[in-house]
Motif scaffolding. Sequence first.
Motif, mmCIF file in Angstrom:
data_model
loop_
_atom_site.group_PDB
_atom_site.id
_atom_site.type_symbol
_atom_site.label_atom_id
_atom_site.label_comp_id
_atom_site.label_asym_id
_atom_site.label_seq_id
_atom_site.Cartn_x
_atom_site.Cartn_y
_atom_site.Cartn_z
ATOM 1 N N THR A 2 0.546 -1.297 -0.045
ATOM 2 C CA THR A 2 -0.451 -0.110 -0.059
ATOM 3 C C THR A 2 0.867 1.206 -0.279
ATOM 4 O O THR A 2 1.909 1.435 0.657
ATOM 5 N N GLY A 3 0.253 2.246 -0.542
ATOM 6 C CA GLY A 3 1.784 3.684 -0.267
ATOM 7 C C GLY A 3 0.338 4.491 0.514
ATOM 8 O O GLY A 3 -1.037 4.502 0.684
ATOM 9 N N ILE A 4 1.357 5.169 1.308
ATOM 10 C CA ILE A 4 0.443 6.352 2.144
ATOM 11 C C ILE A 4 1.402 7.387 1.861
ATOM 12 O O ILE A 4 2.292 7.572 1.752
ATOM 13 N N VAL A 5 0.154 7.813 0.910
ATOM 14 C CA VAL A 5 0.212 9.367 1.318
ATOM 15 C C VAL A 5 -0.069 10.232 2.612
ATOM 16 O O VAL A 5 -1.034 10.170 2.610
ATOM 17 N N LEU A 6 0.769 11.101 3.234
ATOM 18 C CA LEU A 6 0.824 11.739 4.496
ATOM 19 C C LEU A 6 0.495 13.237 4.098
ATOM 20 O O LEU A 6 1.075 14.113 3.231
ATOM 21 N N SER A 7 -0.856 14.099 3.998
ATOM 22 C CA SER A 7 -1.070 15.497 3.473
ATOM 23 C C SER A 7 -1.642 16.004 4.612
ATOM 24 O O SER A 7 -2.619 16.471 4.230
ATOM 25 N N GLY A 8 -0.904 15.886 5.623
ATOM 26 C CA GLY A 8 -1.666 16.501 7.297
ATOM 27 C C GLY A 8 -1.164 17.800 7.515
ATOM 28 O O GLY A 8 -1.037 18.843 8.423
ATOM 29 N N LYS A 67 -2.414 14.362 18.754
ATOM 30 C CA LYS A 67 -1.010 14.149 18.855
ATOM 31 C C LYS A 67 -0.334 14.294 17.471
ATOM 32 O O LYS A 67 0.032 13.431 17.406
ATOM 33 N N ARG A 68 -0.638 15.348 16.655
ATOM 34 C CA ARG A 68 -0.033 15.617 15.008
ATOM 35 C C ARG A 68 0.689 14.990 14.577
ATOM 36 O O ARG A 68 1.774 15.575 15.445
ATOM 37 N N GLY A 69 1.626 15.371 13.613
ATOM 38 C CA GLY A 69 2.797 14.483 13.376
ATOM 39 C C GLY A 69 3.011 13.662 12.960
ATOM 40 O O GLY A 69 1.549 13.199 11.957
ATOM 41 N N THR A 72 2.148 10.281 13.922
ATOM 42 C CA THR A 72 0.650 9.933 14.125
ATOM 43 C C THR A 72 0.356 10.113 12.715
ATOM 44 O O THR A 72 -0.966 8.706 12.213
ATOM 45 N N GLY A 73 1.030 10.342 11.408
ATOM 46 C CA GLY A 73 0.400 10.457 10.570
ATOM 47 C C GLY A 73 0.686 8.559 10.275
ATOM 48 O O GLY A 73 -0.069 8.021 8.885
ATOM 49 N N ILE A 74 1.572 8.714 9.875
ATOM 50 C CA ILE A 74 2.594 6.949 9.371
ATOM 51 C C ILE A 74 1.349 5.913 10.386
ATOM 52 O O ILE A 74 0.138 4.538 9.649
ATOM 53 N N TYR A 75 1.490 6.404 11.620
ATOM 54 C CA TYR A 75 0.112 5.015 11.778
ATOM 55 C C TYR A 75 -1.078 5.382 11.590
ATOM 56 O O TYR A 75 -1.778 3.669 11.813
ATOM 57 N N ILE A 137 4.754 2.209 17.499
ATOM 58 C CA ILE A 137 4.491 4.045 17.294
ATOM 59 C C ILE A 137 3.238 3.922 18.265
ATOM 60 O O ILE A 137 3.770 4.848 18.840
ATOM 61 N N GLU A 138 2.100 2.912 18.725
ATOM 62 C CA GLU A 138 1.441 3.176 19.216
ATOM 63 C C GLU A 138 1.764 3.607 21.070
ATOM 64 O O GLU A 138 1.445 4.909 21.589
ATOM 65 N N ASN A 139 2.673 2.903 21.498
ATOM 66 C CA ASN A 139 3.344 3.769 22.159
ATOM 67 C C ASN A 139 4.004 4.709 22.347
ATOM 68 O O ASN A 139 4.112 5.331 23.376
ATOM 69 N N ARG A 140 4.922 5.190 21.476
ATOM 70 C CA ARG A 140 5.360 6.023 21.004
ATOM 71 C C ARG A 140 4.958 6.996 21.351
ATOM 72 O O ARG A 140 4.898 8.169 22.324
ATOM 73 N N ILE A 141 4.038 6.890 20.886
ATOM 74 C CA ILE A 141 3.002 8.063 20.495
ATOM 75 C C ILE A 141 2.002 8.980 22.228
ATOM 76 O O ILE A 141 1.944 9.726 22.389
ATOM 77 N N GLN A 142 1.770 7.924 22.745
ATOM 78 C CA GLN A 142 0.698 7.807 23.480
ATOM 79 C C GLN A 142 1.972 8.503 24.836
ATOM 80 O O GLN A 142 1.756 9.312 25.956
ATOM 81 N N ARG A 143 3.448 8.445 24.348
ATOM 82 C CA ARG A 143 4.415 8.677 25.589
ATOM 83 C C ARG A 143 4.759 10.059 24.891
ATOM 84 O O ARG A 143 5.538 10.331 26.200
ATOM 85 N N ASP A 144 4.008 10.369 23.710
ATOM 86 C CA ASP A 144 4.523 12.264 23.438
ATOM 87 C C ASP A 144 5.512 11.609 22.414
ATOM 88 O O ASP A 144 6.976 13.335 22.378
ATOM 89 N N ALA A 145 6.362 10.664 22.744
ATOM 90 C CA ALA A 145 7.894 10.703 21.969
ATOM 91 C C ALA A 145 7.137 10.218 20.513
ATOM 92 O O ALA A 145 7.401 9.364 20.026
ATOM 93 N N ARG A 146 7.002 11.478 20.069
ATOM 94 C CA ARG A 146 6.681 11.160 17.926
ATOM 95 C C ARG A 146 8.072 11.421 17.337
ATOM 96 O O ARG A 146 7.168 11.904 16.374
#
Length: 196
Positions: A2-8, A67-69, A72-75, A137-146
Motif C-alpha cells: 500500500t502507498g501511504i501519502v501524508l498530507s496533514g 497528537k499530530r505529526g 501519527t500520520g504513519i500510524y 508506534i502507538e506506545n511512542r505516541i502515547q508517551r508523546d515521543a513522536r
Amino acid sequence: MTGIVLSGGESRRMGTDKAFLKLAGVPLIEHVLQALRGIVDRIIIVTNSPTAYASYDALVVTDVFDKRGPLTGIYSGLLNSTDTYNFVAACDMPFLNPRLISYMTGLADGHDIVAPKIKGLVEPLHAIYSKGLLPLIENRIQRDARRIQGIFFEARVRYVTEEELDCHDPGRRSFMNLNTQQEYKEATCLDLECRS
C-alpha cells in the motif's frame, strides 16, 4: 503493498496548502499519486482535510490521535492498511522515482523498515514500514515521543545506501520536498529543465 501519502501538515513555511500547489500544471499530490500507481495495490491519503481529497481514487483517512505529526500520520495509515508493507511519502515530493520505490520494495522481506540513508541522515518520509510496527508506534505516541527516527532504534531496519540510491535515482531527486516558496521555485525550474 500500500502507498501511504501524508498530507496533514499545516504548511506554515509555504503559506498555503502544499498538496495543491501546481508543478507543470498538476497539483503536487497528483505527482505523488501518479508515481505510486502501478507499484502499489492501494493508496491511502492521511489528511485532516478529507473533503479536499474526496475526488481522488484513494482511501482518505484522518489522524487517529489528536497528537499530530508525521508519526501519527504513519500510524493512521498503517492502521487502515490491509498490507504488511507500506511505502510512506509526503504529499510535497513531486519527483518520486518508481524505479527506486520498486527496488526498496524488494528489500522489505524480513525487515520492519526500509529507508534511505544519505550522509548519515535517514529519509523517514521515503520509506517502507511494516504494519507490525503499530504497537511500537502507538506506545511512542502515547508517551508523546513522536520523533519518527525514535522507532528506528527498536525496529529491524534495512538502510538503503547512497551507492544503491545512485543506481536507481542518480540525481536523488526523489527526496526533494517543498516546504518553502524558494524550494517550490527551485522545483519549478528543475521541472522545466527536465522537460526542455
